[in-house]
Design a protein around this motif. Structure first.
Motif, PDB file in Angstrom:
ATOM      1  N   ASP A 183       0.944  -1.326   0.010  1.00 41.68           N
ATOM      2  CA  ASP A 183       0.293   0.187  -0.044  1.00 41.68           C
ATOM      3  C   ASP A 183       0.838   1.288  -0.018  1.00 41.68           C
ATOM      4  OD1 ASP A 183      -2.083  -1.558  -0.294  1.00 41.68           O
ATOM      5  OD2 ASP A 183      -2.639  -1.477   2.172  1.00 41.68           O
ATOM      6  N   GLN A 184       1.816   1.197   0.698  1.00 42.65           N
ATOM      7  CA  GLN A 184       2.784   2.412   0.859  1.00 42.65           C
ATOM      8  C   GLN A 184       3.673   2.686  -0.461  1.00 42.65           C
ATOM      9  OE1 GLN A 184       3.241   4.597   3.397  1.00 42.65           O
ATOM     10  NE2 GLN A 184       1.563   3.312   4.480  1.00 42.65           N
ATOM     11  N   TYR A 185       3.676   1.488  -1.024  1.00 44.15           N
ATOM     12  CA  TYR A 185       4.552   1.766  -2.550  1.00 44.15           C
ATOM     13  C   TYR A 185       3.785   2.002  -3.386  1.00 44.15           C
ATOM     14  CZ  TYR A 185       8.726   1.086  -5.269  1.00 44.15           C
ATOM     15  OH  TYR A 185       9.865   1.298  -6.112  1.00 44.15           O
ATOM     16  N   GLN A 186       2.542   1.616  -3.258  1.00 43.21           N
ATOM     17  CA  GLN A 186       1.253   2.246  -4.473  1.00 43.21           C
ATOM     18  C   GLN A 186       1.188   3.644  -3.943  1.00 43.21           C
ATOM     19  OE1 GLN A 186      -1.989  -0.258  -5.626  1.00 43.21           O
ATOM     20  NE2 GLN A 186      -3.370   1.294  -4.681  1.00 43.21           N
ATOM     21  N   ASP A 187       1.009   4.271  -2.821  1.00 40.65           N
ATOM     22  CA  ASP A 187       1.259   5.483  -2.449  1.00 40.65           C
ATOM     23  C   ASP A 187       2.335   6.295  -3.053  1.00 40.65           C
ATOM     24  OD1 ASP A 187      -1.310   5.153  -1.155  1.00 40.65           O
ATOM     25  OD2 ASP A 187      -0.222   5.319   0.820  1.00 40.65           O
ATOM     26  N   ALA A 188       3.444   5.813  -3.173  1.00 45.03           N
ATOM     27  CA  ALA A 188       4.566   6.274  -3.706  1.00 45.03           C
ATOM     28  C   ALA A 188       4.374   6.613  -5.408  1.00 45.03           C
ATOM     29  CB  ALA A 188       5.855   5.880  -3.452  1.00 45.03           C
ATOM     30  N   LEU A 189       3.708   5.616  -5.805  1.00 40.16           N
ATOM     31  CA  LEU A 189       3.279   5.608  -7.443  1.00 40.16           C
ATOM     32  C   LEU A 189       2.446   6.758  -7.614  1.00 40.16           C
ATOM     33  CD1 LEU A 189       2.992   1.833  -8.593  1.00 40.16           C
ATOM     34  CD2 LEU A 189       4.781   3.360  -9.168  1.00 40.16           C
ATOM     35  N   MET A 190       1.441   6.771  -6.581  1.00 44.08           N
ATOM     36  CA  MET A 190       0.260   7.952  -6.662  1.00 44.08           C
ATOM     37  C   MET A 190       0.916   9.053  -6.769  1.00 44.08           C
ATOM     38  SD  MET A 190      -3.200   6.668  -4.830  1.00 44.08           S
ATOM     39  CE  MET A 190      -3.159   4.902  -4.331  1.00 44.08           C
ATOM     40  N   LYS A 191       2.162   9.445  -5.817  1.00 47.59           N
ATOM     41  CA  LYS A 191       2.414  10.707  -5.744  1.00 47.59           C
ATOM     42  C   LYS A 191       3.129  11.259  -6.962  1.00 47.59           C
ATOM     43  CE  LYS A 191       3.223  11.277  -0.596  1.00 47.59           C
ATOM     44  NZ  LYS A 191       2.878   9.687  -0.175  1.00 47.59           N
ATOM     45  N   SER A 192       3.883  10.011  -7.717  1.00 52.02           N
ATOM     46  CA  SER A 192       4.617  10.614  -9.021  1.00 52.02           C
ATOM     47  C   SER A 192       3.789  10.720 -10.344  1.00 52.02           C
ATOM     48  CB  SER A 192       5.607   9.473  -9.118  1.00 52.02           C
ATOM     49  OG  SER A 192       6.270   9.499 -10.330  1.00 52.02           O
ATOM     50  N   PHE A 193       2.829   9.741 -10.249  1.00 51.76           N
ATOM     51  CA  PHE A 193       1.962   9.492 -11.472  1.00 51.76           C
ATOM     52  C   PHE A 193       0.495  10.210 -11.379  1.00 51.76           C
ATOM     53  CE2 PHE A 193       4.929   6.137 -11.815  1.00 51.76           C
ATOM     54  CZ  PHE A 193       5.425   5.987 -13.237  1.00 51.76           C
ATOM     55  N   ALA A 194      -0.125   9.902 -10.402  1.00 49.92           N
ATOM     56  CA  ALA A 194      -1.607  10.726 -10.326  1.00 49.92           C
ATOM     57  C   ALA A 194      -2.261   9.890  -9.271  1.00 49.92           C
ATOM     58  CB  ALA A 194      -2.247  10.669 -11.539  1.00 49.92           C
ATOM     59  N   ALA A 195      -3.378  10.608  -8.692  1.00 54.09           N
ATOM     60  CA  ALA A 195      -4.267   9.857  -7.788  1.00 54.09           C
ATOM     61  C   ALA A 195      -4.744   8.462  -8.452  1.00 54.09           C
ATOM     62  CB  ALA A 195      -5.287  10.732  -7.132  1.00 54.09           C
ATOM     63  N   LYS A 196      -5.010   7.563  -7.596  1.00 52.55           N
ATOM     64  CA  LYS A 196      -5.604   6.262  -8.222  1.00 52.55           C
ATOM     65  C   LYS A 196      -7.034   6.445  -8.821  1.00 52.55           C
ATOM     66  CE  LYS A 196      -5.364   1.319  -7.372  1.00 52.55           C
ATOM     67  NZ  LYS A 196      -6.938   1.052  -7.998  1.00 52.55           N
ATOM     68  N   ASP A 197      -7.813   7.432  -8.145  1.00 53.02           N
ATOM     69  CA  ASP A 197      -9.291   7.774  -8.793  1.00 53.02           C
ATOM     70  C   ASP A 197      -9.024   8.548 -10.163  1.00 53.02           C
ATOM     71  OD1 ASP A 197      -8.394  10.140  -7.530  1.00 53.02           O
ATOM     72  OD2 ASP A 197     -10.111  10.314  -6.207  1.00 53.02           O
ATOM     73  N   SER A 198      -7.952   8.973 -10.350  1.00 55.54           N
ATOM     74  CA  SER A 198      -7.897  10.027 -11.699  1.00 55.54           C
ATOM     75  C   SER A 198      -7.143   9.359 -12.919  1.00 55.54           C
ATOM     76  CB  SER A 198      -7.244  11.112 -11.532  1.00 55.54           C
ATOM     77  OG  SER A 198      -5.663  11.187 -11.060  1.00 55.54           O
ATOM     78  N   VAL A 199      -6.457   8.046 -12.422  1.00 54.24           N
ATOM     79  CA  VAL A 199      -5.871   7.375 -13.755  1.00 54.24           C
ATOM     80  C   VAL A 199      -6.115   5.866 -13.294  1.00 54.24           C
ATOM     81  CG1 VAL A 199      -4.056   9.111 -14.277  1.00 54.24           C
ATOM     82  CG2 VAL A 199      -3.558   7.273 -12.734  1.00 54.24           C
ATOM     83  N   LYS A 200      -6.228   5.225 -14.247  1.00 48.10           N
ATOM     84  CA  LYS A 200      -6.353   3.668 -14.049  1.00 48.10           C
ATOM     85  C   LYS A 200      -5.116   3.171 -13.631  1.00 48.10           C
ATOM     86  CE  LYS A 200      -8.858  -0.290 -16.499  1.00 48.10           C
ATOM     87  NZ  LYS A 200      -8.109  -1.335 -15.977  1.00 48.10           N
ATOM     88  N   ILE A 201      -4.146   3.423 -14.218  1.00 51.67           N
ATOM     89  CA  ILE A 201      -2.869   2.501 -14.109  1.00 51.67           C
ATOM     90  C   ILE A 201      -1.822   3.866 -14.110  1.00 51.67           C
ATOM     91  CG2 ILE A 201      -3.236   0.230 -14.465  1.00 51.67           C
ATOM     92  CD1 ILE A 201      -1.992   0.764 -16.968  1.00 51.67           C
ATOM     93  N   PRO A 202      -0.701   3.653 -13.527  1.00 50.39           N
ATOM     94  CA  PRO A 202       0.672   4.392 -13.636  1.00 50.39           C
ATOM     95  C   PRO A 202       1.055   3.946 -15.153  1.00 50.39           C
ATOM     96  CG  PRO A 202       0.994   2.937 -12.242  1.00 50.39           C
ATOM     97  CD  PRO A 202      -0.408   2.767 -12.463  1.00 50.39           C
ATOM     98  N   ILE A 203       1.587   4.962 -15.886  1.00 47.27           N
ATOM     99  CA  ILE A 203       2.174   4.551 -17.230  1.00 47.27           C
ATOM    100  C   ILE A 203       3.586   5.002 -17.287  1.00 47.27           C
ATOM    101  CG2 ILE A 203       2.166   4.975 -19.704  1.00 47.27           C
ATOM    102  CD1 ILE A 203      -0.698   3.871 -18.606  1.00 47.27           C
ATOM    103  N   PHE A 204       4.581   3.807 -16.922  1.00 54.30           N
ATOM    104  CA  PHE A 204       5.836   3.848 -16.979  1.00 54.30           C
ATOM    105  C   PHE A 204       6.231   4.144 -18.484  1.00 54.30           C
ATOM    106  CE2 PHE A 204       5.352   1.535 -13.054  1.00 54.30           C
ATOM    107  CZ  PHE A 204       6.363   2.231 -12.149  1.00 54.30           C
ATOM    108  N   ASP A 205       7.432   4.897 -18.579  1.00 55.99           N
ATOM    109  CA  ASP A 205       7.978   5.218 -19.846  1.00 55.99           C
ATOM    110  C   ASP A 205       8.622   4.053 -20.169  1.00 55.99           C
ATOM    111  OD1 ASP A 205       7.564   7.842 -20.223  1.00 55.99           O
ATOM    112  OD2 ASP A 205       8.992   8.373 -18.476  1.00 55.99           O
ATOM    113  N   LEU A 206       9.207   3.207 -19.142  1.00 53.06           N
ATOM    114  CA  LEU A 206       9.846   1.729 -19.552  1.00 53.06           C
ATOM    115  C   LEU A 206       9.900   1.076 -18.331  1.00 53.06           C
ATOM    116  CD1 LEU A 206      11.657   0.115 -21.345  1.00 53.06           C
ATOM    117  CD2 LEU A 206      13.895   1.498 -20.350  1.00 53.06           C
ATOM    118  N   LEU A 207       9.833  -0.407 -18.669  1.00 51.81           N
ATOM    119  CA  LEU A 207      10.142  -1.365 -17.637  1.00 51.81           C
ATOM    120  C   LEU A 207      11.054  -2.257 -17.950  1.00 51.81           C
ATOM    121  CD1 LEU A 207       6.327  -1.106 -17.641  1.00 51.81           C
ATOM    122  CD2 LEU A 207       6.799  -2.229 -15.512  1.00 51.81           C
ATOM    123  N   LEU A 208      12.087  -2.480 -17.038  1.00 46.91           N
ATOM    124  CA  LEU A 208      13.459  -3.327 -17.443  1.00 46.91           C
ATOM    125  C   LEU A 208      12.981  -4.691 -16.525  1.00 46.91           C
ATOM    126  CD1 LEU A 208      15.870  -0.710 -17.510  1.00 46.91           C
ATOM    127  CD2 LEU A 208      15.344  -2.007 -19.401  1.00 46.91           C
TER     128      LEU A 208
END
Length: 260
Positions: free
Chosen positions: A125-150
């Motif tokens: 949950d905490q890591y998901q919060d970190a993603l939300m701070k960087s990408f957008a709140a979960k209620d405003s985007v369906k998923i975070p869109i990474f530029d690249l996953l390695l």
């Protein structure tokens, strides 16, 4: 099936690293054009060593790595201290982060919060919060869109901490999920979920060595392999997915090779 993944095979790890650098720099350029940042997720295993070989090379005609605009997340992580030998952050720090010269900037890196090591649901949950701070709140985007996953590929076809036939493969709501029964130790981990992985702008697997030959043959050449986690990423990502391999890993594999 829709568009197929790209398969690149190289004679040695130096050639692979050079091609991977070229590919990453293209992804970086697109990220900078998109939002003046480069948001990536990385796995552990042997990947950090290959990344170091690719990214710590001197500037060349392919361009320049600008780590100051990079934001680095982990595709999965183990519930261990950051300096533990099983820590993906620890591996990346040792093999790459500690070796980045000041002149090319330092990336922003998002490790797990180790105070939640005894509660992997809270850690996820905490890591998901970190993603939300960087990408957008979960209620405003369906998923975070990474530029690249390695990503890497395990001998059983797992990637991130998404394992064959595991119920987590069906998780479609959470961005980050806990796993407490990993078939590979350590048992307790967190991982990006499949929709987040396949939602990336670009997805790259790095798989080398003859030990990967059997599983790559299965993933790339057989119907059965399409249900393995790496196969599911291929299915969901299509031609957004690229495989960087050496000849040993794909000897006897019939899947069509691409040119970078």
């Amino acid at each position: 099936m829709g568009k197929q993944p790209n398969l690149y095979a190289f004679g040695d790890t130096d050639s692979l690293a050079k091609a991977l650098r070229k590919y990453i720099l293209r992804c970086q350029k697109a990220g900078f054009e998109r939002h003046n940042a480069f948001k990536i997720a990385v796995s552990g295993g042997s990947l950090p060593k290959t990344l170091a070989k690719a990214l710590l090379a001197q500037d060349d005609e392919e361009g320049k790595v600008d780590f100051s605009k990079w934001e680095v997340f982990f595709a999965d992580e183990r519930a261990v201290p950051l300096d533990h030998e099983d820590s993906n952050y620890g591996l990346l720090k040792k093999d790459l982060l500690d070796k980045i010269p000041e002149s090319i900037g330092k990336p922003t890196v998002h490790p797990i919060d180790v105070q939640y090591m005894d509660d992997v649901q809270e850690m996820a949950d905490q890591y998901q919060d970190a993603l939300m701070k960087s990408f957008a709140a979960k209620d405003s985007v369906k998923i975070p869109i990474f530029d690249l996953l390695l990503l890497g590929c395990g001998p059983d076809g797992h990637t991130c901490s998404l394992f064959p036939n595991h119920e987590l493969l069906r998780e479609s709501d959470a961005w980050v999920a806990p796993i407490e029964d990993s078939p590979k130790p350590p048992k307790e981990r967190i991982t990006l979920t499949l929709p987040v992985v396949t939602g990336g702008i670009k997805i790259a697997f790095v798989a080398t060595g003859e030990g990967k030959r059997d599983v790559l043959g299965k993933i790339l050449d057989t119907e059965e392999g399409r249900s393995l986690p790496c196969g599911l990423v291929n299915e969901g990502g299509g031609d957004k997915v690229s495989w960087f391999t050496d000849h040993g890993a794909v000897q006897g594999v019939g899947f069509t090779r691409s040119e970078l």
